[in-house]
Scaffold this active site. Structure first.
Site, PDB file in Angstrom:
ATOM      1  CG  ASP A   1      -2.383   0.064   0.873  1.00  0.00           C
ATOM      2  OD1 ASP A   1      -2.749   1.028   0.170  1.00  0.00           O
ATOM      3  OD2 ASP A   1      -3.148  -0.830   1.263  1.00  0.00           O
TER       4      ASP A   1
ATOM      5  CG  ASP B   1      -5.271   5.000   0.908  1.00  0.00           C
ATOM      6  OD1 ASP B   1      -6.204   4.184   0.923  1.00  0.00           O
ATOM      7  OD2 ASP B   1      -5.235   6.018   1.620  1.00  0.00           O
TER       8      ASP B   1
ATOM      9  CD  GLU C   1      -9.031   3.653  -1.952  1.00  0.00           C
ATOM     10  OE1 GLU C   1      -9.981   3.184  -1.285  1.00  0.00           O
ATOM     11  OE2 GLU C   1      -8.080   4.269  -1.439  1.00  0.00           O
TER      12      GLU C   1
ATOM     13  CG  HIS D   1      -8.817  -2.322   3.503  1.00  0.00           C
ATOM     14  ND1 HIS D   1      -8.613  -2.298   2.145  1.00  0.00           N
ATOM     15  CD2 HIS D   1      -8.550  -1.064   3.943  1.00  0.00           C
ATOM     16  CE1 HIS D   1      -8.236  -1.088   1.770  1.00  0.00           C
ATOM     17  NE2 HIS D   1      -8.187  -0.320   2.842  1.00  0.00           N
ATOM     18  CG  ASP D   2     -11.434   0.993   3.042  1.00  0.00           C
ATOM     19  OD1 ASP D   2     -11.154   0.949   4.259  1.00  0.00           O
ATOM     20  OD2 ASP D   2     -10.747   1.629   2.217  1.00  0.00           O
TER      21      ASP D   2
END
Length: 574
Positions: free
Chosen positions: A107, A215, A274, A347-348
């Site tokens: 990430d 991210d 993302e 994960h979100d």
């Protein structure tokens, strides 16, 4: 600025036939009994990942961090948080994955840092510090008293509730944080910031990592005037998104990154951005094979089909037809130019079976159906840990059980506004990010084989039934079905490279599409509902019943197009 040459159009990049597996390290496997997953725990499971057949592991943040937002608040970009291990552990993990032919991406969290990062500490220490301009510092609104409500430089709302500005008593100015107040936004207008980020990225690539999941990378460019956003109904704040989502210099920043970081490194590196609220047109330009900024982007449209104008916690009934329409629109929109990421969970997001399937009586068939539908699209599938088992949302009882800052802030904010606490809890049970973060379920033991200590987040009570040990050698398990899907992408060019044609576009229950490549046709038909459905109006329906049945999630050989609840089928003919 010139960009590195892309692969010729006739050469398909390696990631078109790859499958990525996301590991949220904190919840994957704990090696030392402290209740928190770590790198050595992950290292002990690399053979499981190899058995699954995946090609790439994506690690959520493992950097040193105060853990205000699960590690997405980074205090040192070139280290490993002691919670998770050491750089030596990371190097050993990287070598173990590479030895098994698995790549590793990490990430990249560079829209913001932690407020404990040395850059921000220096920025905060003195308005004359050379690091002051590394972040977005602004005085109060003209005529307003600094530090008082309504004095913030603009009306932007934080993604985690409240104002996007935090007042600093010592310097009497505000700093911008689009997320937690402990996640100050970096000022990418400053070339020194970009240079520092590029140097850090090169350090990790030189260490051997194979790329980055970036991210909220489409938030790095802001409108420097920082104007007020349109008011949000029912809120005290406005939506700043129009001024920081795919901002005015985003394309320039991504081109510069590609030139400074990735040029000359070959085609093995994978870049995934993302990008909340990215449009189809923007994604097409960013992933254009002829002049790519990034290899692929995470877009959010299909995971927002059950949300109203109020956002994530403004829930609407899920209509399968809306999900189908969104997924197919992106398939057709990026055809021949860009590339899709294929995901329903991460994960979100809440667990995909609980959200899009049936977590009760139809857990297994709906988990298989949703996976089949997703993996047979054109794009690169991303599996979130536990989805290959059919893991479901946790049965939360009260707000004190949550650990996620977004969930806790939302609960507090809504209850303070007078909403019924149980009504707020109902929303969080469906949408909290903690649903995805409960520990991985390895076996039926007390803590699901995740840890010998007390897990940082409760283990799902269904772990005695839903776990790796129980499914590993069961040919009818969800896990075995995922293995078959992964193998099919590796083996069948029509799946990895074929074009996409939507069928039965107006059907309210059935999602059907065709993949074609060099004389091979693959038909994918999925009932997205818990009721029977009729797909007999498919073009050439009877002839397809005679074709090779590649994959199905119910026993037996079908003789009609009457589909059982959440039934999916994959046929092939040459």
């Amino acid at each position: 600025m010139p960009t590195p040459p892309a692969a010729p159009p006739h050469e398909e990049p390696w990631w078109t036939s790859a499958v990525v597996y996301q590991v949220y390290v904190r919840s994957f496997a704990d090696s030392d009994g402290d209740g928190i997953g770590d790198l050595r725990g992950l290292l002990s499971k690399v053979d499981y990942l190899s058995h699954l057949g995946i090609d790439v592991v994506w690690l959520s943040p493992i950097y040193p961090s105060p853990q205000d937002d699960g590690g997405y608040d980074v205090s040192d970009y070139q280290g490993i948080d002691p919670l998770f291990g050491t750089l030596a552990d990371f190097d050993e993990l990287l070598a173990a994955l590479h030895a098994r032919g698995i790549k590793l991406i990490i990430d990249l969290v560079v829209n913001h840092t932690s407020d404990e990062h040395p850059w921000f500490k220096a920025s905060r220490s003195d308005p004359s510090s050379p690091y002051r301009d590394w972040y977005w510092w602004r005085p109060a609104r003209p005529g307003k008293v600094p530090g008082k409500p309504g004095s913030e430089p603009n009306n932007w709302r934080s993604a985690f509730s409240g104002s996007a500005w935090e007042f600093d008593e010592d310097t009497q100015e505000y700093y911008l944080h689009l997320f937690s107040r402990r996640q100050p936004d970096l000022n990418w207008e400053n070339p020194q910031v970009r240079q520092a980020v590029h140097q850090m990225m090169c350090w990790w690539l030189d260490r051997g990592v194979d790329g980055f999941r970036m991210d909220v990378i489409n938030m790095i460019s802001k409108d420097v005037l920082l104007p007020d956003g349109p008011p949000i109904p029912g809120e005290d704040f406005g939506d700043g998104g129009p001024f920081y989502l795919c901002g005015p210099r985003l394309d320039e920043f991504l081109q510069e990154m590609r030139q400074e970081v990735f040029a000359g490194r070959g085609d093995h590196v994978l870049t995934v951005g993302e990008m909340p609220n990215v449009t189809l047109e923007q994604a097409r330009a960013i992933t254009d094979r002829h002049s790519p900024r990034l290899d692929m982007v995470f877009q959010f449209e299909h995971v927002q089909v059950d949300q109203g104008p109020g956002g994530k916690f403004d829930l609407l009934p899920l209509r399968p037809a809306d999900l189908k329409a969104s997924l197919s629109r992106w398939q057709e929109g990026l055809a021949g130019t860009g590339w899709n990421t294929l995901y329903l969970g991460n994960h979100d997001q809440p667990r995909l079976v609980s959200r899009f399937g049936d977590a009760d009586e139809l857990r297994v068939p709906s988990a298989k159906a949703l996976a089949t539908m997703l993996h047979l699209h054109r794009g690169t599938p991303f599996i979130f840990q536990g989805d290959e088992l059919g893991m479901t949302n946790y049965p939360w009882r009260e707000a004190s059980e949550f650990r996620d800052i977004e969930s806790l802030n939302h609960y507090r904010d809504r209850v303070e506004r007078g909403e019924n606490p149980e009504t707020v809890m109902q929303t969080l049970r469906r949408m909290s990010r903690d649903n995805a973060r409960t520990p991985m379920q390895w076996d039926a033991s007390t803590h699901a084989g995740f840890s010998t200590g007390t897990p940082w987040l409760s283990v799902h009570p269904d772990h005695a039934e839903v776990n790796v040990a129980r499914q590993l050698d069961d040919p009818d398990s969800v896990l075995s079905h995922y293995r078959r899907l992964i193998a099919l992408r590796h083996e069948e060019p029509a799946v990895s490279r074929g074009d996409f044609t939507l069928l039965l576009p107006s059907h309210e229950q059935v999602y059907a599409f065709m993949r074609r490549h060099e004389g091979t046709e693959v038909l994918v038909v999925t009932n997205l509902t818990g009721a029977e459905a009729n797909a007999g109006s498919l073009p050439g329906a009877l002839a397809w019943l005679e074709a090779e049945l590649l994959l199905m999630n119910y026993p037996g050989v079908p003789t009609s197009w009457r589909l059982r609840p959440f039934e999916s089928r994959v046929y092939r003919r040459r």
